[in-house]
Design an enzyme around this catalytic site. Structure first.
Site, PDB file in Angstrom:
ATOM      1  N   ASP A 100       0.865  -1.181   0.000  1.00  0.00           N
ATOM      2  CA  ASP A 100       0.000   0.000   0.000  1.00  0.00           C
ATOM      3  C   ASP A 100       0.902   1.231   0.000  1.00  0.00           C
ATOM      4  O   ASP A 100       1.939   1.233   0.672  1.00  0.00           O
ATOM      5  CB  ASP A 100      -0.884  -0.003   1.253  1.00  0.00           C
ATOM      6  CG  ASP A 100      -2.169   0.794   1.053  1.00  0.00           C
ATOM      7  OD1 ASP A 100      -3.257   0.191   1.142  1.00  0.00           O
ATOM      8  OD2 ASP A 100      -2.084   2.016   0.817  1.00  0.00           O
ATOM      9  N   SER A 148     -16.522  -2.896 -10.495  1.00  0.00           N
ATOM     10  CA  SER A 148     -17.631  -2.188  -9.849  1.00  0.00           C
ATOM     11  C   SER A 148     -18.897  -2.331 -10.673  1.00  0.00           C
ATOM     12  O   SER A 148     -18.844  -2.426 -11.915  1.00  0.00           O
ATOM     13  CB  SER A 148     -17.259  -0.705  -9.753  1.00  0.00           C
ATOM     14  OG  SER A 148     -18.393   0.065  -9.444  1.00  0.00           O
ATOM     15  N   THR A 193     -20.621  -0.081 -11.344  1.00  0.00           N
ATOM     16  CA  THR A 193     -20.688   1.147 -12.143  1.00  0.00           C
ATOM     17  C   THR A 193     -20.605   0.824 -13.641  1.00  0.00           C
ATOM     18  O   THR A 193     -21.101   1.598 -14.463  1.00  0.00           O
ATOM     19  CB  THR A 193     -19.574   2.133 -11.701  1.00  0.00           C
ATOM     20  OG1 THR A 193     -19.831   3.406 -12.268  1.00  0.00           O
ATOM     21  CG2 THR A 193     -18.192   1.701 -12.112  1.00  0.00           C
ATOM     22  N   TYR A 235     -13.337   7.523 -13.640  1.00  0.00           N
ATOM     23  CA  TYR A 235     -13.162   6.431 -12.678  1.00  0.00           C
ATOM     24  C   TYR A 235     -13.852   5.159 -13.190  1.00  0.00           C
ATOM     25  O   TYR A 235     -13.260   4.075 -13.257  1.00  0.00           O
ATOM     26  CB  TYR A 235     -13.723   6.821 -11.296  1.00  0.00           C
ATOM     27  CG  TYR A 235     -14.125   5.621 -10.475  1.00  0.00           C
ATOM     28  CD1 TYR A 235     -13.154   4.834  -9.851  1.00  0.00           C
ATOM     29  CD2 TYR A 235     -15.463   5.223 -10.380  1.00  0.00           C
ATOM     30  CE1 TYR A 235     -13.524   3.692  -9.141  1.00  0.00           C
ATOM     31  CE2 TYR A 235     -15.829   4.096  -9.679  1.00  0.00           C
ATOM     32  CZ  TYR A 235     -14.859   3.330  -9.057  1.00  0.00           C
ATOM     33  OH  TYR A 235     -15.220   2.201  -8.378  1.00  0.00           O
ATOM     34  N   LYS A 285     -12.440   1.171 -14.634  1.00  0.00           N
ATOM     35  CA  LYS A 285     -12.876  -0.187 -14.274  1.00  0.00           C
ATOM     36  C   LYS A 285     -13.214  -0.986 -15.534  1.00  0.00           C
ATOM     37  O   LYS A 285     -12.852  -2.155 -15.668  1.00  0.00           O
ATOM     38  CB  LYS A 285     -14.081  -0.127 -13.321  1.00  0.00           C
ATOM     39  CG  LYS A 285     -13.742   0.443 -11.947  1.00  0.00           C
ATOM     40  CD  LYS A 285     -12.757  -0.451 -11.200  1.00  0.00           C
ATOM     41  CE  LYS A 285     -12.203   0.166  -9.952  1.00  0.00           C
ATOM     42  NZ  LYS A 285     -11.091  -0.570  -9.343  1.00  0.00           N
ATOM     43  N   TYR A 305     -18.381  -5.107  -7.580  1.00  0.00           N
ATOM     44  CA  TYR A 305     -18.958  -4.812  -6.272  1.00  0.00           C
ATOM     45  C   TYR A 305     -20.163  -3.899  -6.416  1.00  0.00           C
ATOM     46  O   TYR A 305     -20.104  -2.920  -7.160  1.00  0.00           O
ATOM     47  CB  TYR A 305     -17.979  -4.041  -5.364  1.00  0.00           C
ATOM     48  CG  TYR A 305     -16.591  -4.590  -5.226  1.00  0.00           C
ATOM     49  CD1 TYR A 305     -16.306  -5.939  -5.386  1.00  0.00           C
ATOM     50  CD2 TYR A 305     -15.549  -3.729  -4.886  1.00  0.00           C
ATOM     51  CE1 TYR A 305     -15.010  -6.418  -5.229  1.00  0.00           C
ATOM     52  CE2 TYR A 305     -14.260  -4.196  -4.729  1.00  0.00           C
ATOM     53  CZ  TYR A 305     -13.992  -5.537  -4.905  1.00  0.00           C
ATOM     54  OH  TYR A 305     -12.717  -5.989  -4.749  1.00  0.00           O
ATOM     55  N   ASN A 313     -19.549   9.062  -0.052  1.00  0.00           N
ATOM     56  CA  ASN A 313     -20.490   7.942  -0.002  1.00  0.00           C
ATOM     57  C   ASN A 313     -21.507   8.106   1.124  1.00  0.00           C
ATOM     58  O   ASN A 313     -21.257   8.772   2.123  1.00  0.00           O
ATOM     59  CB  ASN A 313     -19.731   6.613   0.137  1.00  0.00           C
ATOM     60  CG  ASN A 313     -18.874   6.330  -1.087  1.00  0.00           C
ATOM     61  OD1 ASN A 313     -17.661   6.288  -1.002  1.00  0.00           O
ATOM     62  ND2 ASN A 313     -19.507   6.167  -2.225  1.00  0.00           N
ATOM     63  N   GLY A 356     -25.183  12.517 -12.514  1.00  0.00           N
ATOM     64  CA  GLY A 356     -24.564  11.225 -12.822  1.00  0.00           C
ATOM     65  C   GLY A 356     -25.081  10.080 -11.964  1.00  0.00           C
ATOM     66  O   GLY A 356     -24.675   8.934 -12.153  1.00  0.00           O
ATOM     67  N   ASP A 357     -25.982  10.368 -10.996  1.00  0.00           N
ATOM     68  CA  ASP A 357     -26.489   9.288 -10.147  1.00  0.00           C
ATOM     69  C   ASP A 357     -27.374   8.330 -10.949  1.00  0.00           C
ATOM     70  O   ASP A 357     -28.137   8.746 -11.818  1.00  0.00           O
ATOM     71  CB  ASP A 357     -27.324   9.865  -8.980  1.00  0.00           C
ATOM     72  CG  ASP A 357     -26.635   9.695  -7.649  1.00  0.00           C
ATOM     73  OD1 ASP A 357     -25.673   8.903  -7.571  1.00  0.00           O
ATOM     74  OD2 ASP A 357     -27.056  10.361  -6.685  1.00  0.00           O
TER      75      ASP A 357
END
Ligand code: UD1
Length: 338
Positions: A32, A125, A127, A150, A154, A178, A200, A297-298
């Site tokens: 990390d 994701s 997404t 973002y 993915k 996820y 979030n 964008g939701d």
């Protein structure tokens, strides 16, 4: 004991996955760069596991440092979490997201190939689905244009993995899509550590409950959902962690040159107002909130079809929304109030 490399292992999902690996008899090794995580998480992890978990302060973009970790350890597999994940920031700094999220995967795949490590689980994701027409959403549902850089990283990383397997690579790969990870380890030793103002929902709720924020704004209540607020599939982070262990064990049984992907969710959708009500129940206090404008964008509603992961990996979510919010609240209480 089989050693598993966890990139981004000091992060929210990575640290909980380290615990799940230890519980199943594996030895996690963390790398990390602590750009969005804290050393205190590793201390919490050590406390839960009752021993020191090996952790290298290494940036996944530093190829020679990553190679040194592979030289030091004989890995049986890799779980790749390390990535930037703030949707808003990615629209302002797309190159930062493309270079970090994509290059780290490429460096990792090349290093794995050099050292003969075949198995990797990749963090994707939901997404990638955008707003699906049919719910719950299945793995076979076509992906849509990404809403943000973002989200695009993915999609691109999934594509890279598919192309890599198509090329005949000796690897075995699972991508996990996820849904919305929430909750914390029930011990209260580790949990989500958002830097600054949380983006979030759940960390914003617990910080508001703790008096660190004045009020929560619910982003819109005129959606086509049971109470007008958006619907998501909130999954306890320990359930999600367990899905990674099951994915690795599934990979170990496959022939070389293998790719598969799974949704990881509970299969249930909850509205924002339901999450608020459940939080009020578990915390025993009212939450200060107001209805505000929609967030650009939701997605209106999305939840997972979990049939594939239930049947193929023998995995299902065990924790309820109530459990998740209780654990998130416990963790917030441990972090402190105003
Ligand atoms: C977001 C990202 C998603 C990413 C995920 C990472 C967007 C559009 N999506 O998912 O790509 O993978 O985070 O964790 O940003 N809400 C409020 N008030 C708040 C915060 C959230 O009402 O202050 C609502 C949102 O409108 C949404 C729900 O709570 O309906 C969950 O929001 P959030 O936790 O940000 O997750 P996602 O938007 O689902």
């Amino acid at each position: 004991m089989k050693k598993i490399l966890i990139t981004g292992g000091a992060g929210y999902i990575g640290s909980h996955t380290a615990v799940a690996l230890v519980n199943s008899g594996y030895e996690p090794v963390i790398i990390d760069n602590f750009s969005n995580s804290e050393k205190s998480t590793v201390a919490g992890l050590n406390k839960i596991c009752g021993r020191e978990i090996s952790c290298y302060e290494v940036d996944c973009l530093d190829r020679s440092a990553v190679e040194r970790v592979f030289l030091d350890n004989d890995f049986s597999g890799v779980i790749h979490f390390a990535a930037f994940k703030a949707v808003g920031e990615s629209t302002r700094l797309p190159l930062k997201y493309y270079s970090n999220n994509i290059d780290s995967l490429l460096i990792l795949l090349e290093t794995m190939s050099k050292f003969g490590v075949k198995d990797i689980v990749f963090s994707s994701s939901c997404t990638v689905y955008g707003q699906p027409e049919i719910l719950p959403v299945k793995e076979s549902t076509p992906r849509q244009l990404a809403e943000s850089p973002y989200g695009n990283t993915k999609k691109i990383c999934e594509d890279i993995l598919v192309d890599y397997i198509k090329s005949g690579a000796d690897s075995r790969i699972v991508s996990l899509r996820y849904f919305n990870p929430v909750g914390a380890h029930p011990s209260g030793e580790i949990g989500e550590l958002p830097l600054g103002v949380p983006n979030n929902l759940v960390p914003f709720i617990t910080q508001t409950g703790a008096g660190l924020r004045k009020k929560l704004t619910v982003f819109g209540d005129k959606y086509n959902t049971p109470d007008g607020t958006c619907v998501r599939d909130y999954i306890h982070v320990m359930d999600l962690a367990e899905a990674h262990v099951k994915s690795l064990e599934y990979l170990f049984q496959q022939k070389n040159n293998f790719y598969d992907l799974f949704n990881v969710g509970t299969g249930n959708g909850n509205t924002v107002l339901e999450v608020i009500k459940t939080f009020e129940k578990v915390s025993g206090q009212p939450l200060n909130y107001e209805i505000g404008l929609r967030r650009e964008g939701d997605i209106e509603k999305v939840w997972a079809d979990t049939e594939k992961i239930n049947n193929v990996l023998g995995w299902e979510a065990k924790y309820s929304l109530e459990d998740s919010l209780r654990d998130s609240w416990n963790w917030q209480l441990k972090l402190g109030k105003k």
